[in-house]
Design a protein around this motif. Sequence first.
Motif, PDB file in Angstrom:
ATOM      1  N   ARG A  53     -11.346   1.687   1.056  1.00  0.00           N
ATOM      2  CA  ARG A  53     -10.027   2.277   1.273  1.00  0.00           C
ATOM      3  C   ARG A  53      -8.983   1.162   1.280  1.00  0.00           C
ATOM      4  O   ARG A  53      -9.173   0.140   1.934  1.00  0.00           O
ATOM      5  CB  ARG A  53      -9.987   3.037   2.603  1.00  0.00           C
ATOM      6  N   ILE A  54      -7.893   1.385   0.558  1.00  0.00           N
ATOM      7  CA  ILE A  54      -6.806   0.416   0.479  1.00  0.00           C
ATOM      8  C   ILE A  54      -5.567   1.031   1.127  1.00  0.00           C
ATOM      9  O   ILE A  54      -5.223   2.186   0.861  1.00  0.00           O
ATOM     10  CB  ILE A  54      -6.488   0.056  -0.992  1.00  0.00           C
ATOM     11  N   ASN A  55      -4.891   0.261   1.955  1.00  0.00           N
ATOM     12  CA  ASN A  55      -3.686   0.742   2.632  1.00  0.00           C
ATOM     13  C   ASN A  55      -2.512   0.726   1.660  1.00  0.00           C
ATOM     14  O   ASN A  55      -2.124  -0.323   1.151  1.00  0.00           O
ATOM     15  CB  ASN A  55      -3.392  -0.152   3.838  1.00  0.00           C
ATOM     16  N   SER A  56      -1.929   1.887   1.413  1.00  0.00           N
ATOM     17  CA  SER A  56      -0.844   1.968   0.436  1.00  0.00           C
ATOM     18  C   SER A  56       0.475   1.422   0.976  1.00  0.00           C
ATOM     19  O   SER A  56       1.405   1.183   0.201  1.00  0.00           O
ATOM     20  CB  SER A  56      -0.651   3.414  -0.033  1.00  0.00           C
ATOM     21  N   ASP A  57       0.571   1.227   2.292  1.00  0.00           N
ATOM     22  CA  ASP A  57       1.756   0.553   2.829  1.00  0.00           C
ATOM     23  C   ASP A  57       1.745  -0.917   2.409  1.00  0.00           C
ATOM     24  O   ASP A  57       2.785  -1.511   2.130  1.00  0.00           O
ATOM     25  CB  ASP A  57       1.783   0.646   4.359  1.00  0.00           C
ATOM     26  N   GLU A  58       0.543  -1.478   2.359  1.00  0.00           N
ATOM     27  CA  GLU A  58       0.387  -2.876   1.957  1.00  0.00           C
ATOM     28  C   GLU A  58       0.434  -3.025   0.442  1.00  0.00           C
ATOM     29  O   GLU A  58       0.963  -4.009  -0.087  1.00  0.00           O
ATOM     30  CB  GLU A  58      -0.945  -3.411   2.493  1.00  0.00           C
ATOM     31  N   TYR A  59      -0.118  -2.028  -0.251  1.00  0.00           N
ATOM     32  CA  TYR A  59      -0.144  -2.044  -1.717  1.00  0.00           C
ATOM     33  C   TYR A  59       0.458  -0.731  -2.233  1.00  0.00           C
ATOM     34  O   TYR A  59      -0.261   0.234  -2.499  1.00  0.00           O
ATOM     35  CB  TYR A  59      -1.578  -2.211  -2.223  1.00  0.00           C
ATOM     36  N   PRO A  60       1.787  -0.668  -2.354  1.00  0.00           N
ATOM     37  CA  PRO A  60       2.457   0.578  -2.767  1.00  0.00           C
ATOM     38  C   PRO A  60       2.357   0.800  -4.276  1.00  0.00           C
ATOM     39  O   PRO A  60       3.290   0.537  -5.034  1.00  0.00           O
ATOM     40  CB  PRO A  60       3.904   0.334  -2.327  1.00  0.00           C
ATOM     41  N   LEU A  61       1.229   1.318  -4.705  1.00  0.00           N
ATOM     42  CA  LEU A  61       0.936   1.406  -6.137  1.00  0.00           C
ATOM     43  C   LEU A  61       1.354   2.724  -6.774  1.00  0.00           C
ATOM     44  O   LEU A  61       1.526   2.797  -7.989  1.00  0.00           O
ATOM     45  CB  LEU A  61      -0.570   1.207  -6.360  1.00  0.00           C
ATOM     46  N   PHE A  62       1.485   3.778  -5.963  1.00  0.00           N
ATOM     47  CA  PHE A  62       1.773   5.097  -6.518  1.00  0.00           C
ATOM     48  C   PHE A  62       2.895   5.778  -5.748  1.00  0.00           C
ATOM     49  O   PHE A  62       3.055   5.566  -4.547  1.00  0.00           O
ATOM     50  CB  PHE A  62       0.532   5.999  -6.463  1.00  0.00           C
ATOM     51  N   LYS A  63       3.629   6.608  -6.463  1.00  0.00           N
ATOM     52  CA  LYS A  63       4.588   7.479  -5.799  1.00  0.00           C
ATOM     53  C   LYS A  63       3.813   8.675  -5.260  1.00  0.00           C
ATOM     54  O   LYS A  63       3.197   9.423  -6.017  1.00  0.00           O
ATOM     55  CB  LYS A  63       5.656   7.953  -6.786  1.00  0.00           C
ATOM     56  N   THR A  64       3.824   8.843  -3.937  1.00  0.00           N
ATOM     57  CA  THR A  64       3.060   9.909  -3.306  1.00  0.00           C
ATOM     58  C   THR A  64       3.975  10.727  -2.409  1.00  0.00           C
ATOM     59  O   THR A  64       4.797  10.156  -1.691  1.00  0.00           O
ATOM     60  CB  THR A  64       1.916   9.322  -2.446  1.00  0.00           C
ATOM     61  N   PRO A  65       3.877  12.056  -2.428  1.00  0.00           N
ATOM     62  CA  PRO A  65       4.717  12.881  -1.554  1.00  0.00           C
ATOM     63  C   PRO A  65       4.585  12.481  -0.090  1.00  0.00           C
ATOM     64  O   PRO A  65       3.492  12.178   0.381  1.00  0.00           O
ATOM     65  CB  PRO A  65       4.172  14.303  -1.786  1.00  0.00           C
ATOM     66  N   GLU A  66       5.696  12.472   0.615  1.00  0.00           N
ATOM     67  CA  GLU A  66       5.691  12.067   2.022  1.00  0.00           C
ATOM     68  C   GLU A  66       4.772  12.936   2.871  1.00  0.00           C
ATOM     69  O   GLU A  66       4.241  12.506   3.881  1.00  0.00           O
ATOM     70  CB  GLU A  66       7.120  12.134   2.592  1.00  0.00           C
ATOM     71  N   SER A  67       4.581  14.187   2.445  1.00  0.00           N
ATOM     72  CA  SER A  67       3.764  15.118   3.221  1.00  0.00           C
ATOM     73  C   SER A  67       2.264  14.915   3.007  1.00  0.00           C
ATOM     74  O   SER A  67       1.443  15.511   3.689  1.00  0.00           O
ATOM     75  CB  SER A  67       4.120  16.561   2.842  1.00  0.00           C
ATOM     76  N   SER A  68       1.905  14.054   2.066  1.00  0.00           N
ATOM     77  CA  SER A  68       0.497  13.879   1.732  1.00  0.00           C
ATOM     78  C   SER A  68      -0.266  13.191   2.857  1.00  0.00           C
ATOM     79  O   SER A  68       0.164  12.171   3.381  1.00  0.00           O
ATOM     80  CB  SER A  68       0.353  13.057   0.445  1.00  0.00           C
ATOM     81  N   GLU A  69      -1.430  13.749   3.205  1.00  0.00           N
ATOM     82  CA  GLU A  69      -2.277  13.131   4.221  1.00  0.00           C
ATOM     83  C   GLU A  69      -2.912  11.854   3.696  1.00  0.00           C
ATOM     84  O   GLU A  69      -3.363  11.011   4.460  1.00  0.00           O
ATOM     85  CB  GLU A  69      -3.370  14.119   4.656  1.00  0.00           C
ATOM     86  N   SER A  70      -2.964  11.730   2.364  1.00  0.00           N
ATOM     87  CA  SER A  70      -3.606  10.569   1.745  1.00  0.00           C
ATOM     88  C   SER A  70      -2.625   9.432   1.489  1.00  0.00           C
ATOM     89  O   SER A  70      -2.965   8.456   0.848  1.00  0.00           O
ATOM     90  CB  SER A  70      -4.253  10.990   0.410  1.00  0.00           C
ATOM     91  N   LEU A  71      -1.402   9.568   2.002  1.00  0.00           N
ATOM     92  CA  LEU A  71      -0.348   8.614   1.691  1.00  0.00           C
ATOM     93  C   LEU A  71      -0.744   7.181   2.014  1.00  0.00           C
ATOM     94  O   LEU A  71      -0.430   6.261   1.275  1.00  0.00           O
ATOM     95  CB  LEU A  71       0.925   8.993   2.458  1.00  0.00           C
ATOM     96  N   HIS A  72      -1.440   6.984   3.128  1.00  0.00           N
ATOM     97  CA  HIS A  72      -1.738   5.626   3.580  1.00  0.00           C
ATOM     98  C   HIS A  72      -3.132   5.153   3.173  1.00  0.00           C
ATOM     99  O   HIS A  72      -3.554   4.081   3.582  1.00  0.00           O
ATOM    100  CB  HIS A  72      -1.577   5.540   5.098  1.00  0.00           C
ATOM    101  N   SER A  73      -3.841   5.937   2.393  1.00  0.00           N
ATOM    102  CA  SER A  73      -5.204   5.573   2.028  1.00  0.00           C
ATOM    103  C   SER A  73      -5.446   5.803   0.541  1.00  0.00           C
ATOM    104  O   SER A  73      -5.351   6.928   0.057  1.00  0.00           O
ATOM    105  CB  SER A  73      -6.200   6.399   2.853  1.00  0.00           C
ATOM    106  N   LEU A  74      -5.732   4.722  -0.170  1.00  0.00           N
ATOM    107  CA  LEU A  74      -6.048   4.801  -1.592  1.00  0.00           C
ATOM    108  C   LEU A  74      -7.502   4.384  -1.790  1.00  0.00           C
ATOM    109  O   LEU A  74      -7.980   3.452  -1.146  1.00  0.00           O
ATOM    110  CB  LEU A  74      -5.135   3.873  -2.399  1.00  0.00           C
ATOM    111  N   ALA A  75      -8.192   5.074  -2.673  1.00  0.00           N
ATOM    112  CA  ALA A  75      -9.596   4.766  -2.935  1.00  0.00           C
ATOM    113  C   ALA A  75      -9.705   3.683  -4.002  1.00  0.00           C
ATOM    114  O   ALA A  75      -9.075   3.765  -5.055  1.00  0.00           O
ATOM    115  CB  ALA A  75     -10.330   6.021  -3.394  1.00  0.00           C
ATOM    116  N   ALA A  76     -10.513   2.665  -3.712  1.00  0.00           N
ATOM    117  CA  ALA A  76     -10.717   1.556  -4.646  1.00  0.00           C
ATOM    118  C   ALA A  76     -12.178   1.512  -5.085  1.00  0.00           C
ATOM    119  O   ALA A  76     -13.090   1.620  -4.260  1.00  0.00           O
ATOM    120  CB  ALA A  76     -10.337   0.237  -3.988  1.00  0.00           C
ATOM    121  N   HIS A  77     -12.388   1.349  -6.369  1.00  0.00           N
ATOM    122  CA  HIS A  77     -13.734   1.273  -6.942  1.00  0.00           C
ATOM    123  C   HIS A  77     -13.876  -0.075  -7.649  1.00  0.00           C
ATOM    124  O   HIS A  77     -13.124  -0.391  -8.566  1.00  0.00           O
ATOM    125  CB  HIS A  77     -13.935   2.419  -7.937  1.00  0.00           C
TER     126      HIS A  77
END
Length: 212
Positions: free
Chosen positions: A117-141
């Motif tokens: 899991r990658i923190n999207s606050d640290e790595y803002p890679l995508f535009k994500t809706p503010e209401s998204s529960e996944s906003l702060h968690s990005l999956a890395a492979h």
Amino acid sequence: MHLNKLILSLIFIITLNINYADTIPSSILNSERIQMKFGSYGLDILYSDHDTRVSYLYSFDSSNHKKKIYQTFAIVKFLESKIDQETQKRIDNGASIGATLKENGWSISKINLDIARINSDEYPLFKTPESSESLHSLAAHFYKLKIKKEDKFFDYAEILEIHNPGYLNYNELIKIFPVTNRDESHKRLKSILEGVFTERNVLFLVKESNKQ
């Protein structure tokens, strides 16, 4: 008769609720997976040199075919380049790695190294809706790409893919890809990610790309 209808209805409901991650095999390339899910696929190169390529894989918005939606942020670290120069040049110039290798007769296999899991606050890679529960968690492979053609067989690249949560989330990735050798691989994953983001031009290009 009624029993048969009930069984068919249950089968239909179960089919509709099958998780997307369970319906496409792990051998499918990420570019193919995006094409299959969204009906379109493209690649934007942010940075490329002799040993590293940074890019976005995207699909087009279904309601606006000119609007790109970035689905994956990919970092490729080339390990060995024993393929012909023409094929490598196409890849260096922005062609899809997997598709280009396949077109030129190479068979491809993935060695899965880590899923994190990658923190999207640290790595803002995508535009994500503010209401998204996944906003702060990005999956890395993180995986190694091995290729083979006739008597040639070698490690071609290490690839780190970070996905838009609307495309693939952590739980879906875990279902698709088995992972081994996780501890050392996780250190390598973080090293690659931090190394790319110390390059100011890459961070700038990420921000500019997401302004669209």
